[in-house]
Write a protein that holds these residues in place. Structure first.
Motif, PDB file in Angstrom:
ATOM      1  N   GLY A  67       0.821  -1.210   0.000  1.00  0.00           N
ATOM      2  CA  GLY A  67       0.000   0.000   0.000  1.00  0.00           C
ATOM      3  C   GLY A  67       0.850   1.253   0.000  1.00  0.00           C
ATOM      4  O   GLY A  67       0.577   2.208  -0.742  1.00  0.00           O
ATOM      5  N   ASP A  68       1.918   1.256   0.821  1.00  0.00           N
ATOM      6  CA  ASP A  68       2.837   2.404   0.871  1.00  0.00           C
ATOM      7  C   ASP A  68       3.521   2.626  -0.471  1.00  0.00           C
ATOM      8  O   ASP A  68       3.872   3.759  -0.818  1.00  0.00           O
ATOM      9  CB  ASP A  68       3.891   2.214   1.958  1.00  0.00           C
ATOM     10  N   ALA A  69       3.722   1.537  -1.242  1.00  0.00           N
ATOM     11  CA  ALA A  69       4.352   1.628  -2.562  1.00  0.00           C
ATOM     12  C   ALA A  69       3.341   1.996  -3.649  1.00  0.00           C
ATOM     13  O   ALA A  69       3.687   2.038  -4.833  1.00  0.00           O
ATOM     14  CB  ALA A  69       5.032   0.301  -2.904  1.00  0.00           C
ATOM     15  N   GLY A  70       2.093   2.241  -3.244  1.00  0.00           N
ATOM     16  CA  GLY A  70       1.073   2.633  -4.202  1.00  0.00           C
ATOM     17  C   GLY A  70       0.354   1.474  -4.867  1.00  0.00           C
ATOM     18  O   GLY A  70      -0.319   1.651  -5.875  1.00  0.00           O
ATOM     19  N   HIS A  71       0.492   0.286  -4.307  1.00  0.00           N
ATOM     20  CA  HIS A  71      -0.117  -0.915  -4.891  1.00  0.00           C
ATOM     21  C   HIS A  71      -0.816  -1.727  -3.806  1.00  0.00           C
ATOM     22  O   HIS A  71      -0.343  -2.814  -3.433  1.00  0.00           O
ATOM     23  CB  HIS A  71       0.949  -1.769  -5.589  1.00  0.00           C
ATOM     24  N   VAL A 104      -2.003  -8.639  -6.458  1.00  0.00           N
ATOM     25  CA  VAL A 104      -1.807  -7.192  -6.497  1.00  0.00           C
ATOM     26  C   VAL A 104      -1.595  -6.783  -7.950  1.00  0.00           C
ATOM     27  O   VAL A 104      -0.918  -7.477  -8.705  1.00  0.00           O
ATOM     28  CB  VAL A 104      -0.624  -6.742  -5.597  1.00  0.00           C
ATOM     29  N   ALA A 105      -2.180  -5.668  -8.334  1.00  0.00           N
ATOM     30  CA  ALA A 105      -2.080  -5.197  -9.716  1.00  0.00           C
ATOM     31  C   ALA A 105      -0.991  -4.139  -9.858  1.00  0.00           C
ATOM     32  O   ALA A 105      -0.667  -3.425  -8.912  1.00  0.00           O
ATOM     33  CB  ALA A 105      -3.424  -4.615 -10.159  1.00  0.00           C
ATOM     34  N   GLY A 106      -0.435  -4.067 -11.063  1.00  0.00           N
ATOM     35  CA  GLY A 106       0.457  -2.975 -11.428  1.00  0.00           C
ATOM     36  C   GLY A 106       1.865  -3.038 -10.887  1.00  0.00           C
ATOM     37  O   GLY A 106       2.538  -2.008 -10.808  1.00  0.00           O
ATOM     38  N   LEU A 107       2.338  -4.219 -10.539  1.00  0.00           N
ATOM     39  CA  LEU A 107       3.672  -4.343  -9.954  1.00  0.00           C
ATOM     40  C   LEU A 107       4.412  -5.468 -10.667  1.00  0.00           C
ATOM     41  O   LEU A 107       3.883  -6.578 -10.798  1.00  0.00           O
ATOM     42  CB  LEU A 107       3.516  -4.669  -8.463  1.00  0.00           C
ATOM     43  N   GLY A 113       9.402  -8.293  -5.499  1.00  0.00           N
ATOM     44  CA  GLY A 113      10.402  -8.991  -4.687  1.00  0.00           C
ATOM     45  C   GLY A 113      11.076  -8.072  -3.693  1.00  0.00           C
ATOM     46  O   GLY A 113      11.296  -8.453  -2.537  1.00  0.00           O
ATOM     47  N   LYS A 114      11.397  -6.851  -4.112  1.00  0.00           N
ATOM     48  CA  LYS A 114      12.022  -5.886  -3.199  1.00  0.00           C
ATOM     49  C   LYS A 114      11.079  -5.511  -2.062  1.00  0.00           C
ATOM     50  O   LYS A 114      11.488  -5.445  -0.901  1.00  0.00           O
ATOM     51  CB  LYS A 114      12.430  -4.625  -3.968  1.00  0.00           C
ATOM     52  N   VAL A 115       9.819  -5.259  -2.393  1.00  0.00           N
ATOM     53  CA  VAL A 115       8.834  -4.890  -1.371  1.00  0.00           C
ATOM     54  C   VAL A 115       8.606  -6.054  -0.411  1.00  0.00           C
ATOM     55  O   VAL A 115       8.546  -5.874   0.811  1.00  0.00           O
ATOM     56  CB  VAL A 115       7.512  -4.421  -2.014  1.00  0.00           C
ATOM     57  N   ALA A 116       8.501  -7.270  -0.954  1.00  0.00           N
ATOM     58  CA  ALA A 116       8.258  -8.449  -0.125  1.00  0.00           C
ATOM     59  C   ALA A 116       9.417  -8.697   0.836  1.00  0.00           C
ATOM     60  O   ALA A 116       9.211  -9.001   2.014  1.00  0.00           O
ATOM     61  CB  ALA A 116       8.027  -9.678  -1.009  1.00  0.00           C
ATOM     62  N   GLU A 117      10.638  -8.553   0.355  1.00  0.00           N
ATOM     63  CA  GLU A 117      11.820  -8.753   1.210  1.00  0.00           C
ATOM     64  C   GLU A 117      11.906  -7.667   2.285  1.00  0.00           C
ATOM     65  O   GLU A 117      12.208  -7.955   3.451  1.00  0.00           O
ATOM     66  CB  GLU A 117      13.086  -8.778   0.357  1.00  0.00           C
ATOM     67  N   ALA A 118      11.621  -6.424   1.920  1.00  0.00           N
ATOM     68  CA  ALA A 118      11.633  -5.330   2.904  1.00  0.00           C
ATOM     69  C   ALA A 118      10.570  -5.557   3.978  1.00  0.00           C
ATOM     70  O   ALA A 118      10.804  -5.291   5.160  1.00  0.00           O
ATOM     71  CB  ALA A 118      11.419  -3.986   2.209  1.00  0.00           C
ATOM     72  N   ALA A 119       9.418  -6.074   3.572  1.00  0.00           N
ATOM     73  CA  ALA A 119       8.362  -6.369   4.546  1.00  0.00           C
ATOM     74  C   ALA A 119       8.822  -7.449   5.519  1.00  0.00           C
ATOM     75  O   ALA A 119       8.530  -7.384   6.713  1.00  0.00           O
ATOM     76  CB  ALA A 119       7.086  -6.791   3.835  1.00  0.00           C
ATOM     77  N   LYS A 120       9.547  -8.440   5.020  1.00  0.00           N
ATOM     78  CA  LYS A 120      10.078  -9.493   5.900  1.00  0.00           C
ATOM     79  C   LYS A 120      11.029  -8.888   6.923  1.00  0.00           C
ATOM     80  O   LYS A 120      10.978  -9.208   8.114  1.00  0.00           O
ATOM     81  CB  LYS A 120      10.793 -10.571   5.088  1.00  0.00           C
ATOM     82  N   THR A 142       0.058 -13.735  -7.744  1.00  0.00           N
ATOM     83  CA  THR A 142      -0.972 -14.613  -8.290  1.00  0.00           C
ATOM     84  C   THR A 142      -1.710 -13.969  -9.439  1.00  0.00           C
ATOM     85  O   THR A 142      -2.476 -14.624 -10.127  1.00  0.00           O
ATOM     86  CB  THR A 142      -1.989 -15.042  -7.203  1.00  0.00           C
ATOM     87  N   SER A 143      -1.518 -12.664  -9.632  1.00  0.00           N
ATOM     88  CA  SER A 143      -2.230 -11.979 -10.720  1.00  0.00           C
ATOM     89  C   SER A 143      -1.313 -11.679 -11.874  1.00  0.00           C
ATOM     90  O   SER A 143      -0.134 -11.763 -11.809  1.00  0.00           O
ATOM     91  CB  SER A 143      -2.851 -10.696 -10.218  1.00  0.00           C
TER      92      SER A 143
END
Length: 143
Positions: A67-71, A104-107, A113-120, A142-143
């Motif tokens: 969400g913070d990344a706009g997605h 998630v759309a538009g990514l 991968g960068k967002v997912a790793e940062a979230a971890k 998945t989309s």
């Protein structure tokens, strides 16, 4: 911030005893035993509760990061597998594998991968557990 709690009650010795685990507000409650923890017996165990906490926390952290990344995601589904191994120090949680699927759309894959790793790295439960256990992540769109 509120303080969260849970309780456990145990009857008997380690191998033949039994107990009940309950979260503070009663949302989760379960029986546990030596067999449910160290074998394949019925009931829950502390490691499953850690897995549930980690999967829930990571899913929320990833949702926020996206969400913070706009997605903002439509859905995040995470499974955590906690590895309890015998080490020289005794039984130890050595690794936790996070496996997540995100709609998630538009990514693109690279940015995701960068967002997912940062979230971890920023998930409060990951921060709690990472000094003592390796945390792996498999994140897929998945989309």
């Amino acid at each position: 911030m509120p303080i969260r709690s849970a309780s456990a009650h145990w009857h008997g010795n380690l191998t033949e005893g039994y107990g009940k685990i309950r979260t503070g507000k009663g949302g989760l409650s379960g029986d546990y035993s030596f067999k449910s923890r160290f074998e394949e017996g019925e009931g829950t165990n502390p490691e499953e509760l850690i897995a549930a906490a980690h999967a829930g926390c990571y899913s929320m952290a990833l949702s926020k990061a996206l969400g913070d990344a706009g997605h903002p995601p439509t859905s995040v589904e995470t499974t955590a597998r906690v590895h309890l191994d015998k080490t020289d120090a005794g039984m130890t949680v050595t690794r936790i594998d996070l496996d997540t699927y995100v709609d998630v759309a538009g990514l693109d894959e690279a940015e995701f991968g960068k967002v997912a790793e940062a979230a971890k790295e920023n998930c409060p439960i990951s921060r709690l557990l990472s000094p003592g256990a390796e945390i792996t992540l498999s994140a897929r769109l998945t989309s």
